[in-house]
Scaffold this active site. Structure first.
Site, PDB file in Angstrom:
ATOM      1  N   MET A 212      -1.647  -3.980  -7.455  1.00 26.48           N
ATOM      2  CA  MET A 212      -2.093  -5.381  -7.496  1.00 26.48           C
ATOM      3  C   MET A 212      -2.330  -5.837  -8.931  1.00 26.48           C
ATOM      4  O   MET A 212      -2.951  -5.134  -9.729  1.00 26.48           O
ATOM      5  CB  MET A 212      -3.388  -5.510  -6.692  1.00 26.48           C
TER       6      MET A 212
ATOM      7  N   SER B 223      -1.806   2.458  -6.504  1.00 24.38           N
ATOM      8  CA  SER B 223      -2.719   1.612  -5.759  1.00 24.38           C
ATOM      9  C   SER B 223      -2.026   1.087  -4.493  1.00 24.38           C
ATOM     10  O   SER B 223      -1.496   1.893  -3.724  1.00 24.38           O
ATOM     11  CB  SER B 223      -3.243   0.478  -6.641  1.00 24.38           C
ATOM     12  N   GLN B 224      -1.974  -0.240  -4.271  1.00 27.07           N
ATOM     13  CA  GLN B 224      -1.383  -0.732  -3.027  1.00 27.07           C
ATOM     14  C   GLN B 224       0.094  -0.366  -2.906  1.00 27.07           C
ATOM     15  O   GLN B 224       0.627  -0.317  -1.790  1.00 27.07           O
ATOM     16  CB  GLN B 224      -1.570  -2.247  -2.891  1.00 27.07           C
TER      17      GLN B 224
ATOM     18  N   ASP C  44     -13.959   6.029  -8.293  1.00 24.62           N
ATOM     19  CA  ASP C  44     -13.336   4.727  -8.041  1.00 24.62           C
ATOM     20  C   ASP C  44     -14.378   3.676  -7.689  1.00 24.62           C
ATOM     21  O   ASP C  44     -15.171   3.851  -6.772  1.00 24.62           O
ATOM     22  CB  ASP C  44     -12.330   4.859  -6.898  1.00 24.62           C
TER      23      ASP C  44
ATOM     24  N   HIS D  84     -10.487   3.859 -10.921  1.00 25.47           N
ATOM     25  CA  HIS D  84      -9.187   3.539 -10.319  1.00 25.47           C
ATOM     26  C   HIS D  84      -8.060   3.439 -11.347  1.00 25.47           C
ATOM     27  O   HIS D  84      -8.130   2.623 -12.281  1.00 25.47           O
ATOM     28  CB  HIS D  84      -9.307   2.220  -9.545  1.00 25.47           C
TER      29      HIS D  84
END
Length: 296
Positions: free
Chosen positions: A26, A100-101, A219, A275
């Site tokens: 993202m 991530s996503q 995170d 993260h």
């Protein structure tokens, strides 16, 4: 141009490395020189001649970034599958790394698009059981953060939001599991919570040679961080965390994860940072072996 592509193709063959597909997270893009671009440079330095395809969903990097927020995820998966299918340098198979996503998005590619075959999937901070909290805002320790989460809940499962806000499509309301299962436009589908009988989807995922799951132990962006290892809150709860091997998705073997784990196809890696804040040294030591084929 054709001559240059020919020599790149020959170099990739001679190098012996499996091609790599990357999907960014993202707010990023396929080719940001400070993030994905830097990683690609490092990978090519450590694996000379490797072919790397960083997915761009859109006509340019601006569209690619915007689509990471606003393009319906199932449509993005379809576009990604077509891009991969039409890349002749991937026709004999490829490894994939999602940041991530991008981790859960590439898992959807593995499940839905078996040709060409994905061999190793590296999910780096992917949210495979979704998220239930605002980034950098722990609702367990802040009334304000809890209010933000409750406000998001009011409209996150409307059809409009599910079709136009990417992050809403993997929002997982553990306090109202029936609503999540009924309305989630993406996550409930790829986790077979609404589409329980999709055996082909399950079989496709099991064809992976390895599925690597990276969790960032400090995170603050992803809530809960355990989702990066397929853990999540117990249904009806926002405190009790259920690890993968105690979850319904595992015990009912909806995705074949139990069988994959028994076959030692699942590997869990902890990164002691926030993260995606891994060092070059950590990446080279922990993830590069899966990319250059030197893993044990």
């Amino acid at each position: 141009m054709l001559i240059a592509l020919f020599f790149i193709y020959i170099l990739a063959i001679v190098s012996g490395y499996v091609p790599l597909v990357i999907w960014h997270g993202m707010g990023d893009s396929c080719c940001n020189p400070l993030s994905i671009g830097r990683i690609i440079v490092d990978i090519k330095h450590m694996a000379p001649g490797i072919y790397v395809h960083s997915l761009q969903i859109g006509n340019d990097i601006v569209e690619d970034t915007e689509n990471g927020f606003f393009m319906e995820v199932n449509k993005q998966i379809e576009i990604a599958c077509n891009i991969i299918r039409n890349d002749t340098q991937l026709r004999n198979g490829y490894n994939a790394m999602g940041l991530s996503q991008g981790g859960q998005f590439l898992r959807a590619v593995a499940q839905r698009c078996p040709q060409p075959s994905m061999k190793i999937l590296l999910s780096v901070g992917g949210q495979h059981q979704g998220v239930f909290g605002f980034p950098r805002c722990n609702a367990d320790h802040s009334i304000f953060c809890e209010l933000i989460r409750d406000s998001i809940n009011l409209g996150v499962y409307s059809n409009f939001i599910q079709e136009h806000v990417v992050q809403a499509e993997y929002w997982h309301d553990s306090e109202n599991e029936p609503l999540y299962i009924q309305k989630s436009n993406f996550l409930a589908l790829i986790n077979h919570e609404r589409d329980v009988g999709n055996l082909q989807d399950k079989n496709n995922l099991q064809k992976l040679t390895l599925f690597i799951l990276v969790m960032f132990t400090k995170d603050t962006m992803v809530e809960p961080k355990e989702t990066e290892w397929f853990g999540f809150y117990a249904p009806g709860n926002t405190k009790k965390l259920i690890p993968l091997n105690e979850s319904a998705i595992y015990l009912e073997d909806r995705l074949g994860l139990k069988e994959m784990n028994d076959a030692k196809k699942l590997r869990f890696i902890a990164c002691p940072s926030d993260h995606l804040e891994f060092s070059n040294e950590w990446f080279m030591e922990n993830l590069m072996p899966y990319i250059n084929g030197t893993y044990q």
